[in-house]
Each structure stands twice: as C-alpha cells, then as structure tokens.
Design an enzyme around this catalytic site. Structure first.
Site, PDB file in Angstrom:
ATOM      1  CB  SER A 198      -0.979  -0.029   1.188  1.00  0.00           C
ATOM      2  OG  SER A 198      -1.991   0.949   1.051  1.00  0.00           O
ATOM      3  CD  GLU A 216      -2.201  -2.822  -4.376  1.00  0.00           C
ATOM      4  OE1 GLU A 216      -3.435  -2.960  -4.524  1.00  0.00           O
ATOM      5  OE2 GLU A 216      -1.692  -2.246  -3.395  1.00  0.00           O
ATOM      6  CG  HIS A 251      -5.130  -2.559  -1.015  1.00  0.00           C
ATOM      7  ND1 HIS A 251      -4.086  -2.081  -1.767  1.00  0.00           N
ATOM      8  CD2 HIS A 251      -5.164  -1.806   0.113  1.00  0.00           C
ATOM      9  CE1 HIS A 251      -3.510  -1.068  -1.131  1.00  0.00           C
ATOM     10  NE2 HIS A 251      -4.140  -0.882   0.014  1.00  0.00           N
TER      11      HIS A 251
END
Length: 337
Positions: A110, A241, A308
């Site tokens: 992240s 991502e 995620h």
C-alpha cells in the site's frame, strides 16, 4: 548490482509507521500481531509513531522519518515492518537518509510501497512488497502469505519459487476475523490477454500504482539511472495493484509512466486483483490492459496475488524473476542475483 538483506532466526522486528499509525481503538491489533511474532521466535521493537494517528498520518513528516532512519541505522533491529499503509508517506520521503540505511529488509505494501520502491531505486538494496504486520496477527497464515519468511530468508545467489494461490478473499470482514485473518473463498485465476500462455523474465519493480506514480519526475523515481547503475540495463518486469483508481485514471497513469520512460526495456507487466477499477462510461479495466498491451507490445498478466485483495506473494524489488502463467495458474521464480 542489487544487494539482498537476509532474514535471520530470532530476528528483531522494528515496527514504525512512516504513513498511518494505529488509532487507540485498534491498538489491540498491534498487540496481537506482536504476540504472534514473539510466539514464532521473533523479537519486536515498537516505535512511538505506531500508537498515534491524527490528520491522516501517524506523526509529523520529520518525526516519522527520524524514527524510520533510527530503526534502519540501529544494528539491533534486523528488519522493519510497518503496521500497515496509509495516505501521506510521501511527506517524509525527503527526510529519509538514503545514504545511511543499513542492509535490512523492509516489508509492506500500500502506501509503504512508495518507500520500498524509492529505496531500491536510490540505493540498489532489495525491498520486499508483501504482507504488513497487522495481517500477521492470526493463529496461522495461509500458504501464500506465509511465504514471506522463506522469501526473506533466501540468501544472495539463491532462488525462491512462489505459486499462485488457490483461493482469494472477495471482501474484508473486519468484525469477523478468521484464524488466518482472511476469508479466502473465491477461486484464484491469473489472467492474460487472449488467454494465452505467458512467460517473461526481468528485474522486479512495482507497488501500489496509486502511490508509486507520484515518484515520477522526483529525485526518488529515477528508473533510468537505477537501470544503468544497479542492473546493467536488464529488462524490467513491473508489478502494480490498483487500490482506488477509476479505469480512466489508471489509463492516464500508465500513459504517464510510458512517457516518463518507466516502461523502456520492460519485458512485461503484472497487475494485482482490485476492488477498484471502476469503469468510466464503457471503458473497462480489460480495455486498459488491452490498450497497454497494444501500446507496449509486451505480455500483460492481471488478477495476480498482489495488493489489497489478499492473499499476496512477496515480490522483491530488484530481484531477477521468471514469471510463467498458464491456464489460470502462475509461478514466480525469484533469483537473488
């Protein structure tokens, strides 16, 4: 040349929050995760920043950077794992003492992926994109997540093989954690354009595309210099991502990366599963992937185990990888060379 840290037995894990800290009502998550690590033979050293959260950050940019710098320079700490990601890690980046970082693993994803990529690009030290600390609080880890220890224990000159997961988690159930934290219910299938078999080789680089895109044009995102200085201009496999971007924002970002030269000498791109990828009018994420494949004339793989939508593989920024995908299954062989 890439340098590879090594995870040793009974390592001391430094926990710091370069992005978001943990609010008071969730402190138990850190306590649980720390206990699990202790049960597995690790030691845990928690910094001050993990216990505070205000204004979308754990602390001021300088305090976050100072604590991170201290842990990276402290010989008693063997690896650093933030509790999770967040929103504003970019604020502390200019205060990171890149020239003083000791050789040790940093693991996370992240918002943390910006720090990971910046460190590898600017120092040639490998960093680990994978699980964060709070996702290790379960009684056990699923097979895919648990590989983080084996990957980080791989020695320079050795190789490590990971395989696509059997099942993934469709949605979070924070109030109903399973013994392994996640609820893995959906069949995993790695996909390719036109469902063809894919094989690619190159040095891995990547992260959360929402975040790492902001390194473009900064001193911390110089892919060209990294390529010449550390990997002898070998081909690069990018993995991304998408956390929150719409399809058009994703497309803009990928074109931006192409124009900035990030995809020069790129041998393929991997995309993680995403709960975002919201279509804009009739422009879908599959259209994005097809347009990118047409632009770059390279293989594109998507819905891989990254990001995620857990579980996720542990990708090593800087490692030389061989990626193979066939009939929905994938393998990633990483060489620490």
């Amino acid at each position: 040349m890439i340098t590879y840290p090594i995870l040793k037995k009974e390592a001391n894990i430094g926990v710091t929050a370069p992005s978001s800290g943990v609010p008071t009502e969730l402190h138990e998550l850190i306590t649980q995760a720390s206990q699990r690590m202790t049960e597995k033979g690790f030691h845990v050293t928690c910094g001050e920043t993990i216990w505070t959260q205000s204004k979308a950050k754990s602390a001021s940019a300088k305090k976050r950077a100072n604590e991170f710098n201290h842990m990276m320079q402290d010989a008693s700490i063997d690896l650093v794992i933030p509790p999770w990601g967040g929103e504003l890690l970019i604020e502390m980046l200019e205060h990171v003492e890149f020239d003083k970082l000791k050789e040790k693993w940093i693991l996370g994803y992240s918002d943390t992926s910006m720090l990971l990529l910046a460190i590898t690009l600017n120092t040639g030290m490998a960093t680990a994109h994978g699980t964060n600390l709070v996702d290790l609080r379960g009684e056990y880890s699923d097979e895919t997540t648990a590989m983080w220890k084996s990957v980080l224990a791989t020695k320079a000159g050795e190789s490590i093989l990971q395989q696509s997961s059997e099942l993934y988690q469709k949605q979070w159930e924070h109030n109903n954690p399973s013994p392994c934290v996640f609820h893995l219910t959906e069949k995993t299938s790695w996909k390719t354009i036109a469902n063809e078999e894919v094989s690619m080789e190159g040095r891995l680089l990547g992260g959360c595309i929402d975040i790492v895109r902001h390194l473009i044009g900064t001193p911390f995102g110089d892919v060209e210099t990294f390529s010449k200085k550390y990997i002898n201009e070998e081909p690069i496999i990018w993995y991304f991502e998408n956390c929150e971007l719409s399809t058009t924002d994703l497309r803009r970002t990928l074109v931006h990366m192409k124009l900035a030269g990030w995809f020069n000498n790129c041998s393929g791109i991997l995309f993680g599963r995403s709960a975002a990828n919201m279509p804009v009018h009739d422009y879908t994420v599959n259209d994005v992937y097809e347009d990118l494949a047409s632009d770059l004339q390279i293989p594109i793989v998507y819905d891989i185990d990254c990001g995620h939508v857990p579980p996720q593989l542990t990708f090593i920024n800087g490692a030389y990888a061989e990626v193979k995908v066939s009939e929905g299954k994938g393998t990633v062989l990483q060489h620490f060379s």
